[in-house]
Design a protein around this motif. Structure first.
Motif, PDB file in Angstrom:
ATOM      1  N   THR A  98       5.240  23.905  18.058  1.00  0.00           N
ATOM      2  CA  THR A  98       4.992  22.547  18.556  1.00  0.00           C
ATOM      3  C   THR A  98       3.795  21.929  17.855  1.00  0.00           C
ATOM      4  OG1 THR A  98       5.895  23.127  20.733  1.00  0.00           O
ATOM      5  CG2 THR A  98       4.484  21.174  20.616  1.00  0.00           C
ATOM      6  N   ALA A  99       2.737  22.698  17.694  1.00  0.00           N
ATOM      7  CA  ALA A  99       1.527  22.190  17.031  1.00  0.00           C
ATOM      8  C   ALA A  99       1.830  21.769  15.597  1.00  0.00           C
ATOM      9  CB  ALA A  99       0.430  23.245  17.061  1.00  0.00           C
ATOM     10  N   ARG A 100       2.636  22.564  14.909  1.00  0.00           N
ATOM     11  CA  ARG A 100       2.960  22.234  13.525  1.00  0.00           C
ATOM     12  C   ARG A 100       3.877  21.016  13.442  1.00  0.00           C
ATOM     13  NH1 ARG A 100       1.590  25.711   9.342  1.00  0.00           N
ATOM     14  NH2 ARG A 100       0.289  27.425  10.070  1.00  0.00           N
ATOM     15  N   CYS A 101       4.778  20.869  14.385  1.00  0.00           N
ATOM     16  CA  CYS A 101       5.663  19.702  14.380  1.00  0.00           C
ATOM     17  C   CYS A 101       4.886  18.406  14.623  1.00  0.00           C
ATOM     18  CB  CYS A 101       6.759  19.856  15.430  1.00  0.00           C
ATOM     19  SG  CYS A 101       8.057  21.021  14.943  1.00  0.00           S
ATOM     20  N   ALA A 102       3.761  18.523  15.301  1.00  0.00           N
ATOM     21  CA  ALA A 102       2.947  17.334  15.568  1.00  0.00           C
ATOM     22  C   ALA A 102       2.281  16.804  14.303  1.00  0.00           C
ATOM     23  CB  ALA A 102       1.884  17.660  16.615  1.00  0.00           C
ATOM     24  N   GLY A 103       2.210  17.653  13.266  1.00  0.00           N
ATOM     25  CA  GLY A 103       1.609  17.238  11.999  1.00  0.00           C
ATOM     26  C   GLY A 103       0.218  17.824  11.810  1.00  0.00           C
ATOM     27  N   LYS A 104      -0.199  17.923  10.546  1.00  0.00           N
ATOM     28  CA  LYS A 104      -1.484  18.548  10.227  1.00  0.00           C
ATOM     29  C   LYS A 104      -2.658  17.860  10.914  1.00  0.00           C
ATOM     30  CE  LYS A 104      -0.489  20.770   5.795  1.00  0.00           C
ATOM     31  NZ  LYS A 104      -0.893  20.886   4.378  1.00  0.00           N
ATOM     32  N   ASP A 105      -2.588  16.535  11.008  1.00  0.00           N
ATOM     33  CA  ASP A 105      -3.711  15.798  11.599  1.00  0.00           C
ATOM     34  C   ASP A 105      -3.815  15.990  13.109  1.00  0.00           C
ATOM     35  OD1 ASP A 105      -1.307  14.393  11.860  1.00  0.00           O
ATOM     36  OD2 ASP A 105      -2.330  12.465  12.052  1.00  0.00           O
ATOM     37  N   LYS A 106      -2.727  16.449  13.739  1.00  0.00           N
ATOM     38  CA  LYS A 106      -2.739  16.648  15.191  1.00  0.00           C
ATOM     39  C   LYS A 106      -2.630  18.119  15.583  1.00  0.00           C
ATOM     40  CE  LYS A 106      -0.623  12.141  16.153  1.00  0.00           C
ATOM     41  NZ  LYS A 106       0.555  11.447  16.742  1.00  0.00           N
ATOM     42  N   TYR A 107      -2.490  18.995  14.591  1.00  0.00           N
ATOM     43  CA  TYR A 107      -2.265  20.419  14.862  1.00  0.00           C
ATOM     44  C   TYR A 107      -3.325  20.993  15.793  1.00  0.00           C
ATOM     45  CZ  TYR A 107      -2.044  25.473  14.041  1.00  0.00           C
ATOM     46  OH  TYR A 107      -1.980  26.839  14.211  1.00  0.00           O
ATOM     47  N   PHE A 108      -4.588  20.824  15.455  1.00  0.00           N
ATOM     48  CA  PHE A 108      -5.641  21.441  16.264  1.00  0.00           C
ATOM     49  C   PHE A 108      -5.789  20.765  17.629  1.00  0.00           C
ATOM     50  CE2 PHE A 108      -6.906  23.205  12.136  1.00  0.00           C
ATOM     51  CZ  PHE A 108      -7.113  24.531  12.499  1.00  0.00           C
ATOM     52  N   ASN A 109      -5.428  19.490  17.719  1.00  0.00           N
ATOM     53  CA  ASN A 109      -5.447  18.816  19.022  1.00  0.00           C
ATOM     54  C   ASN A 109      -4.398  19.428  19.953  1.00  0.00           C
ATOM     55  OD1 ASN A 109      -7.454  17.030  18.209  1.00  0.00           O
ATOM     56  ND2 ASN A 109      -6.008  15.464  17.560  1.00  0.00           N
ATOM     57  N   VAL A 110      -3.237  19.742  19.391  1.00  0.00           N
ATOM     58  CA  VAL A 110      -2.174  20.342  20.197  1.00  0.00           C
ATOM     59  C   VAL A 110      -2.548  21.766  20.595  1.00  0.00           C
ATOM     60  CG1 VAL A 110       0.235  21.138  20.174  1.00  0.00           C
ATOM     61  CG2 VAL A 110      -0.351  18.888  19.255  1.00  0.00           C
TER      62      VAL A 110
END
Length: 202
Positions: A98-110
């Motif tokens: 799920t974190a990776r699907c959110a994209g690199k810019d949102k990965y750590f937020n997820v």
């Protein structure tokens, strides 16, 4: 709940844990690893972590914000998260997918959101519901979320990353490395981080 396909895949991934050997991993990011901070930072801080690991959540929620502000945001340390799977492995796998699907810019937020909501996820048993809510807050639709955690290519890539980390000799999370040297397993304090970063910078 999480799909049976992901459950079977996650079980296959961790089947190689008994094969864990010793190598010189953990010195910095490898292909596919997610990082924060400058690639030119003199100190490389690596954490092998699982989003289903309670000790990893404690580090993320209680220590990481101060560590990030003091070292990552100031350019002194490059942080690398190396994905690992701990029981329940299918939950950890779904979280990272799920974190990776959110994209690199949102990965750590997820990843942060999963750690922040880890207690709720396990206390209520509504793993899918919590992960879906986090995915939607990161801009994914329910359809995209469902496709994400059933993406066979992404599952295979996660499998390869986990196998690589097992070859690094990692058997538990969180495991912390500074410039390739293991400095702590299980928990780490800011005082320990300060000492490890100071020693690595000499």
């Amino acid at each position: 709940m999480i799909s049976r396909r992901l459950l079977v895949a996650a079980a296959a991934m961790v089947g190689g844990l008994a094969l864990a050997g010793c190598s010189k991993g953990g010195a910095g990011p490898a292909e596919g690893d997610m990082t924060l901070g400058s690639a030119n930072a003199p100190v490389k801080f690596v954490e092998y972590a699982s989003v289903s690991c309670s000790h990893c959540a404690t580090f993320n929620n209680e220590v990481f914000p101060q560590f990030k502000a003091k070292y990552i945001d100031t350019g002194k340390v490059q942080y690398t998260l190396k994905e690992f799977l701990t029981p329940p492995e299918n939950v950890a796998a779904a979280g990272f997918l799920t974190a990776r699907c959110a994209g690199k810019d949102k990965y750590f937020n997820v990843v942060d959101a999963i750690f922040q909501n880890q207690n709720e996820m396990f206390q209520t048993g509504d793993v899918r519901g919590v992960l879906l809510r986090i995915a939607q807050s990161a801009g994914l639709t329910e359809q995209q979320f469902n496709a994400c955690i059933n993406d066979e290519t992404a599952i295979k890539e996660l499998d390869e990353r986990v196998k690589r980390h097992i070859k690094d000799g990692i058997t538990g999370t969180p495991t912390f490395m500074v410039n390739g040297k293991q400095v702590a397993v299980g928990e780490i304090s800011m005082a320990q981080i300060d000492a490890a970063v100071a020693a690595a910078g000499k």
